[in-house]
Design a protein around this motif. Structure first.
Motif, PDB file in Angstrom:
ATOM      1  N   THR A  31       0.811  -1.208   0.000  1.00 45.65           N
ATOM      2  CA  THR A  31       0.000   0.000   0.000  1.00 45.65           C
ATOM      3  C   THR A  31       0.848   1.263   0.000  1.00 45.65           C
ATOM      4  O   THR A  31       0.563   2.225  -0.711  1.00 45.65           O
ATOM      5  CB  THR A  31      -0.920   0.018   1.240  1.00 45.65           C
ATOM      6  OG1 THR A  31      -1.686  -1.183   1.229  1.00 45.65           O
ATOM      7  CG2 THR A  31      -1.847   1.207   1.206  1.00 45.65           C
ATOM      8  N   ARG A  69      -3.009  -9.888  -5.070  1.00 48.88           N
ATOM      9  CA  ARG A  69      -3.528  -8.538  -4.875  1.00 48.88           C
ATOM     10  C   ARG A  69      -4.949  -8.547  -4.356  1.00 48.88           C
ATOM     11  O   ARG A  69      -5.343  -7.713  -3.536  1.00 48.88           O
ATOM     12  CB  ARG A  69      -3.436  -7.760  -6.182  1.00 48.88           C
ATOM     13  CG  ARG A  69      -1.996  -7.399  -6.566  1.00 48.88           C
ATOM     14  CD  ARG A  69      -1.886  -6.929  -7.983  1.00 48.88           C
ATOM     15  NE  ARG A  69      -0.502  -6.617  -8.344  1.00 48.88           N
ATOM     16  CZ  ARG A  69      -0.063  -6.529  -9.582  1.00 48.88           C
ATOM     17  NH1 ARG A  69      -0.896  -6.731 -10.605  1.00 48.88           N
ATOM     18  NH2 ARG A  69       1.208  -6.245  -9.821  1.00 48.88           N
ATOM     19  N   ARG A  84      -6.279  -6.876  -0.897  1.00 46.87           N
ATOM     20  CA  ARG A  84      -7.419  -5.967  -0.852  1.00 46.87           C
ATOM     21  C   ARG A  84      -8.433  -6.435   0.188  1.00 46.87           C
ATOM     22  O   ARG A  84      -8.936  -5.635   0.997  1.00 46.87           O
ATOM     23  CB  ARG A  84      -8.072  -5.880  -2.226  1.00 46.87           C
ATOM     24  CG  ARG A  84      -9.275  -4.941  -2.287  1.00 46.87           C
ATOM     25  CD  ARG A  84      -9.854  -4.871  -3.688  1.00 46.87           C
ATOM     26  NE  ARG A  84     -10.953  -3.936  -3.751  1.00 46.87           N
ATOM     27  CZ  ARG A  84     -12.201  -4.212  -3.372  1.00 46.87           C
ATOM     28  NH1 ARG A  84     -12.500  -5.427  -2.892  1.00 46.87           N
ATOM     29  NH2 ARG A  84     -13.148  -3.296  -3.452  1.00 46.87           N
ATOM     30  N   ASP A  85      -8.727  -7.724   0.177  1.00 46.25           N
ATOM     31  CA  ASP A  85      -9.681  -8.268   1.145  1.00 46.25           C
ATOM     32  C   ASP A  85      -9.180  -8.083   2.570  1.00 46.25           C
ATOM     33  O   ASP A  85      -9.942  -7.742   3.478  1.00 46.25           O
ATOM     34  CB  ASP A  85      -9.919  -9.755   0.861  1.00 46.25           C
ATOM     35  CG  ASP A  85     -10.682  -9.987  -0.438  1.00 46.25           C
ATOM     36  OD1 ASP A  85     -11.305  -9.024  -0.937  1.00 46.25           O
ATOM     37  OD2 ASP A  85     -10.638 -11.117  -0.959  1.00 46.25           O
TER      38      ASP A  85
END
Length: 255
Positions: free
Chosen positions: A16, A40, A44-45
Motif C-alpha cells: 500500500t 492482490r 485488498r480483502d
C-alpha cells in the motif's frame, strides 16, 4: 500459489505504501500474472477487513517523515548558526548572556506573529536566561515592507530602546501601515518621526532586509512566525507552554 513467510499486515503495508520488504519483493517477482492477481485480491480483502493496519502504517510513515525533516532542519540551523546569532543588524532583547538563544523571523502583518508576541515576551520574562533576537522578515506585501523599514530605521536612528517601543507598538497596531499612520505612531511614542522617516529608504535598511531574506531562504523558511531555539527550527506559532517545555528539554540535553 507460492507461499511466503512474511506476515500479511507487513505485506499489506508494504504494497500500500510502497515500502519494500525483502521477502515480499523477491516473492512477487517470481509470481505469474495469475498469481499476482490472486495475491492482490487477497491483500485488498485483508485491508478491507483490517483497515486499522493502514492507519498504523500511515502513522509510522508520517512519524518517520517528521523525524527526517527535523534532522534536516537541525542541519540547516547548524550550518547557518553564525549568521543567525552574530549579525550586527538585529535587535536583541532578553538576557544577552543567556544560556539559550531564541530567534524569531517575523512580519508585522502576520496574524500568528501578533498572537505569538505576548507568548514570546512571557517566555523571556519568566525564564530570565534567554537571549532573544528579532529577524525582520517582511513577506506579506508592501505594507509589511514599509513597517519593517520603519522599525529598522528607528533602531538605526534612535537606538535599541526606541526600536523596542516601535516593535511592540507595530505588533498591536490596528489599521493600514502608511507613511502617515507610521508618522503618527512615532509621534505618539514621542520619537523623532522626521529622523525615522528620513532613514527608511537607506542602503543600510535595504541590507538588513536582504540579509534576513537570504538567511530565511538558506533555512528554507517560507512563513512567519518561524523560530530557532538552540539548534531547533520551529515553523509556525507555538504557545508559551510549548516553548517553555522545549527550552527545558534543550537544557536537559546539554546537562
Amino acid at each position: 500459489m507460492k507461499r511466503f513467510s512474511i506476515a500479511p499486515w507487513a505485506l499489506a503495508a508494504a504494497m500500500t505504501l510502497g515500502v519494500a520488504t525483502p521477502g515480499a519483493t523477491d516473492g512477487i517477482a517470481d509470481m505469474t500474472a495469475a498469481e499476482r492477481a490472486t495475491f492482490r485480491a487477497e491483500i485488498r480483502d485483508y485491508l478491507l477487513e483490517n483497515p486499522e493496519v493502514l492507519i498504523e502504517a500511515i502513522s509510522v510513515l508520517e512519524s518517520r517523515q517528521a523525524e527526517a525533516e527535523a534532522v534536516q532542519d537541525q542541519s540547516l540551523v547548524l550550518s547557518n548558526m553564525d549568521a543567525l546569532v552574530n549579525s550586527d543588524a538585529d535587535w536583541e532583547g532578553g538576557n544577552p548572556d543567556g544560556d539559550l538563544v531564541l530567534i524569531e523571523f517575523m512580519d508585522y502583518r502576520c496574524g500568528y506573529c501578533r498572537r505569538a508576541h505576548p507568548d514570546v515576551l512571557e517566555l523571556i520574562e519568566t525564564d530570565g536566561n534567554i537571549r532573544f533576537i528579532v529577524k525582520e522578515f517582511p513577506i506579506l506585501g508592501e505594507q509589511s515592507v514599509l513597517a519593517s523599514r520603519f522599525a529598522i530605521s528607528t533602531q538605526h536612528q534612535l537606538g535599541d530602546e526606541a526600536y523596542e517601543l516601535v516593535h511592540d507598538a507595530l505588533m498591536s497596531f490596528r489599521g493600514d501601515y502608511t507613511d502617515a499612520s507610521l508618522r503618527r505612531l512615532a509621534e505618539g511614542l514621542e520619537l523623532d518621526a522626521d529622523a525615522i522617516m528620513a532613514g527608511m529608504d537607506s542602503a543600510e535598511v535595504d541590507r538588513v532586509i536582504a540579509e534576513n531574506r537570504a538567511l530565511a531562504e538558506a533555512l528554507q523558511i517560507t512563513g512567519t512566525p518561524s523560530f530557532v531555539m538552540g539548534d531547533q527550527l520551529l515553523r509556525g506559532y507555538l504557545p508559551y507552554q510549548q516553548m517553555a517545555a522545549l527550552a527545558a528539554e534543550l537544557r536537559a540535553e546539554v546537562n
